[in-house]
Motif scaffolding. Structure first.
Motif, short mmCIF file in Angstrom:
data_model
loop_
_atom_site.label_atom_id
_atom_site.label_comp_id
_atom_site.label_asym_id
_atom_site.label_seq_id
_atom_site.Cartn_x
_atom_site.Cartn_y
_atom_site.Cartn_z
N VAL A 7 0.84 -1.21 0.00
CA VAL A 7 0.00 0.00 0.00
C VAL A 7 0.87 1.25 0.00
CG1 VAL A 7 -1.63 1.37 1.36
CG2 VAL A 7 -2.01 -1.09 1.07
N GLU A 8 1.88 1.27 0.87
CA GLU A 8 2.77 2.43 0.95
C GLU A 8 3.55 2.61 -0.35
OE1 GLU A 8 2.89 4.68 3.26
OE2 GLU A 8 1.41 3.66 4.52
N ALA A 9 4.02 1.49 -0.91
CA ALA A 9 4.77 1.57 -2.16
C ALA A 9 3.88 2.08 -3.29
CB ALA A 9 5.33 0.19 -2.52
N THR A 10 2.65 1.59 -3.33
CA THR A 10 1.70 2.04 -4.35
C THR A 10 1.45 3.53 -4.23
OG1 THR A 10 0.61 -0.13 -4.42
CG2 THR A 10 -0.65 1.76 -5.24
N ARG A 11 1.27 3.98 -3.01
CA ARG A 11 0.98 5.40 -2.77
C ARG A 11 2.13 6.29 -3.25
NH1 ARG A 11 -0.25 6.30 3.24
NH2 ARG A 11 -2.03 4.99 2.68
N VAL A 12 3.34 5.95 -2.83
CA VAL A 12 4.50 6.77 -3.17
C VAL A 12 4.81 6.71 -4.66
CG1 VAL A 12 6.99 7.07 -2.82
CG2 VAL A 12 5.51 6.56 -0.87
N VAL A 13 4.84 5.49 -5.20
CA VAL A 13 5.23 5.31 -6.60
C VAL A 13 4.22 5.95 -7.54
CG1 VAL A 13 5.61 3.60 -8.41
CG2 VAL A 13 6.58 3.24 -6.15
N LEU A 14 2.94 5.76 -7.29
CA LEU A 14 1.93 6.31 -8.19
C LEU A 14 1.90 7.83 -8.14
CD1 LEU A 14 -1.12 3.87 -7.96
CD2 LEU A 14 0.60 4.09 -9.75
N ILE A 15 2.14 8.41 -6.98
CA ILE A 15 2.22 9.88 -6.90
C ILE A 15 3.38 10.38 -7.76
CG2 ILE A 15 2.78 11.82 -5.38
CD1 ILE A 15 1.18 10.44 -3.19
N LEU A 16 4.52 9.70 -7.67
CA LEU A 16 5.68 10.07 -8.49
C LEU A 16 5.37 9.89 -9.98
CD1 LEU A 16 8.68 8.57 -6.46
CD2 LEU A 16 8.15 10.98 -6.82
N PHE A 17 4.73 8.77 -10.31
CA PHE A 17 4.40 8.50 -11.71
C PHE A 17 3.46 9.57 -12.27
CE2 PHE A 17 5.18 3.61 -11.79
CZ PHE A 17 6.53 3.86 -11.68
N ILE A 18 2.49 9.98 -11.47
CA ILE A 18 1.53 10.98 -11.94
C ILE A 18 2.23 12.32 -12.18
CG2 ILE A 18 -0.45 12.38 -11.23
CD1 ILE A 18 -1.55 9.85 -9.85
N ILE A 19 3.09 12.71 -11.24
CA ILE A 19 3.79 13.99 -11.38
C ILE A 19 4.79 13.94 -12.54
CG2 ILE A 19 5.38 15.60 -10.26
CD1 ILE A 19 4.12 14.77 -7.57
N LEU A 20 5.68 12.95 -12.50
CA LEU A 20 6.72 12.85 -13.53
C LEU A 20 6.12 12.51 -14.89
CD1 LEU A 20 9.51 10.94 -11.54
CD2 LEU A 20 9.30 13.39 -11.96
N GLY A 21 5.07 11.67 -14.88
CA GLY A 21 4.44 11.30 -16.14
C GLY A 21 3.77 12.49 -16.81
N THR A 22 3.14 13.32 -16.01
CA THR A 22 2.51 14.53 -16.57
C THR A 22 3.56 15.44 -17.19
OG1 THR A 22 0.74 14.43 -14.92
CG2 THR A 22 1.08 16.53 -16.05
N ILE A 23 4.64 15.67 -16.44
CA ILE A 23 5.71 16.53 -16.94
C ILE A 23 6.33 15.94 -18.21
CG2 ILE A 23 7.99 17.50 -16.44
CD1 ILE A 23 7.15 17.57 -13.47
N GLY A 24 6.64 14.64 -18.15
CA GLY A 24 7.30 13.99 -19.29
C GLY A 24 6.45 13.99 -20.54
N ASN A 25 5.17 13.69 -20.39
CA ASN A 25 4.31 13.63 -21.58
C ASN A 25 3.99 15.01 -22.12
OD1 ASN A 25 3.52 10.73 -22.19
ND2 ASN A 25 3.11 10.79 -20.00
N VAL A 26 3.90 16.00 -21.25
CA VAL A 26 3.70 17.38 -21.73
C VAL A 26 4.93 17.83 -22.52
CG1 VAL A 26 3.49 19.79 -21.02
CG2 VAL A 26 2.03 18.06 -19.98
N LEU A 27 6.11 17.47 -22.01
CA LEU A 27 7.34 17.79 -22.75
C LEU A 27 7.37 17.07 -24.10
CD1 LEU A 27 10.06 17.74 -19.92
CD2 LEU A 27 9.18 19.73 -21.16
N ASN A 28 6.90 15.82 -24.11
CA ASN A 28 6.81 15.08 -25.37
C ASN A 28 5.91 15.80 -26.37
OD1 ASN A 28 8.53 13.03 -24.60
ND2 ASN A 28 6.90 11.63 -23.98
N LEU A 29 4.78 16.30 -25.87
CA LEU A 29 3.87 17.03 -26.74
C LEU A 29 4.56 18.26 -27.33
CD1 LEU A 29 0.51 16.93 -24.71
CD2 LEU A 29 1.18 15.51 -26.65
#
Length: 273
Positions: A7-29
């Motif tokens: 649960v803790e790993a899911t919480r931390v990792v998914l928060i990071l994925f959402i933040i970094l994923g948003t930044i990364g994909n916006v940069l890709n665009l």
């Protein structure tokens, strides 16, 4: 203990994925909408994948974070929400890998010595194939809108597939469509592209000599970016494929197996970040 760690790993990792994923994909665009890159049909597939990744982040990843990380599961509020989230979420989830398959196919066609295949590498075909992939995914996953519903189990309510024959079908369907076919076709078209590039090495040297240097460089850069993306996809899908194979052919129900199931599903999300 393991459940709490998951649960803790899911919480931390998914928060990071959402933040970094948003930044990364916006940069890709931003990168893929540059005029020089937009000249290539391959860029349209990568652009479509980046847009889809953002949709995945804010449908699948965000709802999973709320459900698994903070016990806020919106899918158990009603069967309609359960069906809608499952269907729409998995459609978004499914098309991104196939956009990369189409990008690999485009590079194969572009590098082909046959004029007929090279003619398929154009923006008009790319737009049609993107629309076709989305339409096909909507059709293939429509059964989820029918057979996914709120289930009651030992751990409480959950939005899941209907048990019985459909559950077996769903596991096989997911394994083939999501875990086996995309890596297979990505790898196949990448190998065929490399073979084409070796065959046309003389033509590439000729293009450099005749002034088509920038076009050749752009093609190589796109191919390099594509290979990195494909390698990431393969590495991320493999653990999930193994878990699904074990789920399909064995009946393992232990805390350790459930722990690794939850951890390995996180690796799949890396490719969308």
């Amino acid at each position: 203990m393991l459940a709490q760690i998951a649960v803790e790993a899911t919480r931390v990792v998914l928060i990071l994925f959402i933040i970094l994923g948003t930044i990364g994909n916006v940069l890709n665009l931003f990168i893929f909408t540059q005029p020089t890159l937009l000249k290539s049909p391959c860029t349209l597939y990568l652009l479509a994948a980046s847009i889809d990744n953002i949709l995945v982040i804010y449908t699948t990843l965000l709802t999973r974070l709320l459900a698994n990380g903070f016990s806020i599961d919106i899918t158990i509020t009603s069967n309609a929400v359960c069906k809608l989230r499952s269907y729409v979420g998995y459609v978004f989830f499914a098309v991104s890998p196939y956009f990369f398959v189409l990008a690999c196919f485009d590079r194969y066609c572009s590098s082909s010595p046959l004029a007929t295949y090279r003619s398929w590498s154009n923006k008009k075909v790319a737009k049609r194939l993107i629309i076709g992939a989305i339409t096909l995914a909507c059709i293939l996953y429509f059964h989820m809108a029918i057979f996914f519903e709120i289930q009651s189990g030992e751990s409480g309510l959950s939005c899941n597939c209907r048990p019985g024959i459909y559950e077996i079908f769903w596991r096989i369907f997911y394994l083939i469509v999501m875990c086996i076919l995309p890596p297979f076709f990505m790898g196949l078209f990448c190998i065929l592209t490399l073979m084409n590039m070796r065959r046309q090495s003389r033509r590439i040297r000729h293009s450099l000599a005749t002034g088509n240097y920038h076009r050749t460089q752009m093609d190589r850069q796109l191919l390099r970016m594509l290979f990195i993306q494909v390698s990431t996809q393969l590495l991320c899908i493999l653990p999930t494929a193994i878990i699904n194979l074990l789920n399909l052919f064995t009946d393992i129900d232990s805390d350790l197996f459930n722990f690794f199931s939850q951890i390995f599903i996180l690796t799949l999300y890396v490719s969308y970040s």
